[in-house]
Design an enzyme around this catalytic site. Structure first.
Site, short mmCIF file in Angstrom:
data_model
loop_
_atom_site.label_atom_id
_atom_site.label_comp_id
_atom_site.label_asym_id
_atom_site.label_seq_id
_atom_site.Cartn_x
_atom_site.Cartn_y
_atom_site.Cartn_z
N TRP A 100 0.74 -1.20 0.13
CA TRP A 100 0.30 -0.07 0.01
C TRP A 100 0.96 1.34 0.13
O TRP A 100 0.57 2.43 -0.73
CB TRP A 100 -0.93 0.07 1.18
CG TRP A 100 -1.89 -0.96 1.18
CD1 TRP A 100 -2.06 -2.40 1.92
CD2 TRP A 100 -2.73 -1.38 -0.14
NE1 TRP A 100 -2.73 -3.21 1.36
CE2 TRP A 100 -3.41 -2.80 0.23
CE3 TRP A 100 -3.29 -0.82 -1.09
CZ2 TRP A 100 -4.24 -3.28 -0.63
CZ3 TRP A 100 -4.19 -1.36 -1.89
CH2 TRP A 100 -4.86 -2.52 -1.64
N ASP A 167 -1.78 6.63 6.32
CA ASP A 167 -2.61 5.79 5.66
C ASP A 167 -3.24 4.78 6.84
O ASP A 167 -2.46 3.90 7.08
CB ASP A 167 -2.29 5.03 4.49
CG ASP A 167 -3.29 3.84 3.78
OD1 ASP A 167 -4.30 3.67 4.41
OD2 ASP A 167 -3.06 3.23 2.94
N LYS A 191 -13.16 -1.54 6.31
CA LYS A 191 -12.49 -2.47 7.22
C LYS A 191 -12.91 -2.49 8.60
O LYS A 191 -13.65 -3.33 9.43
CB LYS A 191 -11.04 -2.49 7.10
CG LYS A 191 -10.48 -2.60 5.69
CD LYS A 191 -9.01 -2.18 5.77
CE LYS A 191 -8.47 -2.14 4.19
NZ LYS A 191 -8.81 -3.48 3.57
N1 PMP Z 1 -4.28 1.23 2.13
C1 PMP Z 1 -4.48 0.08 3.00
C2 PMP Z 1 -3.76 -0.03 4.24
C3 PMP Z 1 -5.30 -0.82 2.61
O1 PMP Z 1 -5.34 -2.19 3.26
C4 PMP Z 1 -6.04 -0.82 1.46
C5 PMP Z 1 -7.16 -1.77 1.05
N2 PMP Z 1 -6.93 -3.04 1.35
C6 PMP Z 1 -5.98 0.38 0.59
C7 PMP Z 1 -5.20 1.37 1.17
C8 PMP Z 1 -6.79 0.49 -0.65
O2 PMP Z 1 -8.05 0.88 -0.30
P1 PMP Z 1 -9.14 1.15 -1.35
O3 PMP Z 1 -9.56 -0.25 -1.90
O4 PMP Z 1 -10.18 1.52 -0.40
O5 PMP Z 1 -8.85 2.04 -2.25
#
Ligand code: PMP
Length: 357
Positions: A100, A167, A191
């Site tokens: 991420w 994030d 989540k």
């Molecule tokens: N950052 C983290 C730490 C994640 O776990 C995720 C999704 N699993 C994301 C960003 C991306 O999120 P989204 O699918 O809402 O764009």
């Protein structure tokens, strides 16, 4: 019968919230219509909208210097909005702790933003949180507080004079945070705090004013959301309604300190189960970096058993335990809505499975 759901996201929701949403779905508070069917400009929706924002601030104990924004595009859009809005002709610094943050780095590259990776744990397959020293004069210092795939989490936030950008998608609203250095905290809420379709961005007001870039389309500017209280265009009304229920649920549980205590207990129970298995199960994360939210582990002696584990768990009413495709193995996501009893059931299954194997 409801399953015990260990999915990494979207994830299980508190039963009381689902029931309330179900009850109100057809007829919201005896109004004769659903919350999904009315204008975002009505008083009825605005009450939900502002209650959700206030709930978020209350949980983190924030005052008037912070603002809550509701933005679509998931956490992934924030990978781009952060550098677009907050890079300020200096250097933007990142700690690379998994997929991420790599995705966030990619967006900074696409935008030609001057950025540096100041710490990384890629050398050991992202199994730990590295030591980080951000420059005090960086435009911003970027981290991902919980790495959903590798199951690592910061125990303490890095100290820096540069504004921290976090994030927090996978540990959002799971514990109190010291906001002293936080310029912006964001996450998709699907989540730990609701359903997909909504990203919540908590931003210090001076960060909005800092933006010098004049060439940003309206929908990609934090100032647009701020000036219009996140009602510039039609927001994801049902996702905001669910987020509001989640904020109220967290407050009714006693707030973030209380939920963190339960999260610690759940994680301890599961890590103890792994550590006391005589090597049958092996956690991916280094012990000092273990996440309270996502527990990624393997069956090192016999990898074939991992698929059987997931199947048998499903047979026993537990879903979502297959590890992310990049890491393989098994992953149990034990977010806010998972109960101690749910984790206990998993641990009992794990012990039984190891005994039989
Ligand atoms: N950052 C983290 C730490 C994640 O776990 C995720 C999704 N699993 C994301 C960003 C991306 O999120 P989204 O699918 O809402 O764009």
């Amino acid at each position: 019968m409801r399953k015990i759901n260990f999915s990494a996201g979207p994830s299980t929701l508190p039963v009381s919230i689902l029931k309330q949403a179900q009850e109100e779905l057809f007829d919201y508070q005896k109004q004769g219509f659903s919350i999904m069917e009315i204008s975002h400009r009505t008083k009825i929706f605005e009450e939900v909208h502002f209650s959700a924002m206030n709930g978020a601030k209350k949980l983190y104990g924030l005052g008037d210097d912070y603002e809550v924004l509701f933005i679509q595009g998931g956490a992934s859009l924030q990978f781009a909005m952060v550098p677009m809005n907050l890079a300020n002709n200096g250097v933007c610094e990142y700690a690379n702790t998994g997929i991420w943050t790599k995705k966030a780095l990619k967006e900074a590259s696409i935008l030609n933003i001057n950025h540096n990776i100041v710490a990384s744990s890629e050398n050991e397959n992202f199994s730990y949180i590295p030591e980080i020293k951000f420059s005090d004069n960086a435009d911003y210092a970027y981290i991902c507080s919980n790495n959903t795939i590798y199951g690592t989490q910061y125990k303490n936030l890095p100290q820096t004079k540069a504004p921290l950008i976090i994030d927090a998608s996978s540990d959002f609203f799971s514990k109190k945070l010291d906001f002293k250095n936080i310029g912006l905290l964001y996450g998709g809420v699907q989540k730990n705090a609701g359903i997909s379709g909504l990203a919540c961005v908590i931003i210090r007001k001076d960060m909005i004013k800092r933006c010098k870039n004049k060439n940003i389309p309206s929908m990609l500017k934090y100032s647009t959301y701020s000036e219009n209280q996140s009602l510039f265009n039609t927001p994801p009304t049902f996702a905001i309604y669910m987020f509001n229920l989640e904020m109220k649920w967290l407050l009714s549980m006693g707030g973030l300190d209380k939920i963190n205590k339960i999260n610690e207990e759940k994680a301890k129970m599961l890590y103890d189960c792994i550590d006391e298995s005589n090597g049958f199960y092996k956690g991916h994360a280094r012990k000092d970096s273990r996440s309270l939210m996502n527990v990624s582990f393997n069956i090192p002696e016999n990898k074939d058993l991992e698929a059987i584990f997931v199947k048998e768990a499903e047979y026993n009413n537990m879903i979502g335990l297959k590890g992310h495709r990049l890491l393989g193995g098994i992953r149990a996501s034990i977010y806010n809505a998972l109960t101690l009893q749910d984790v206990k059931t998993l641990c009992e299954f794990m012990k039984e499975f190891a005994k039989k194997a």
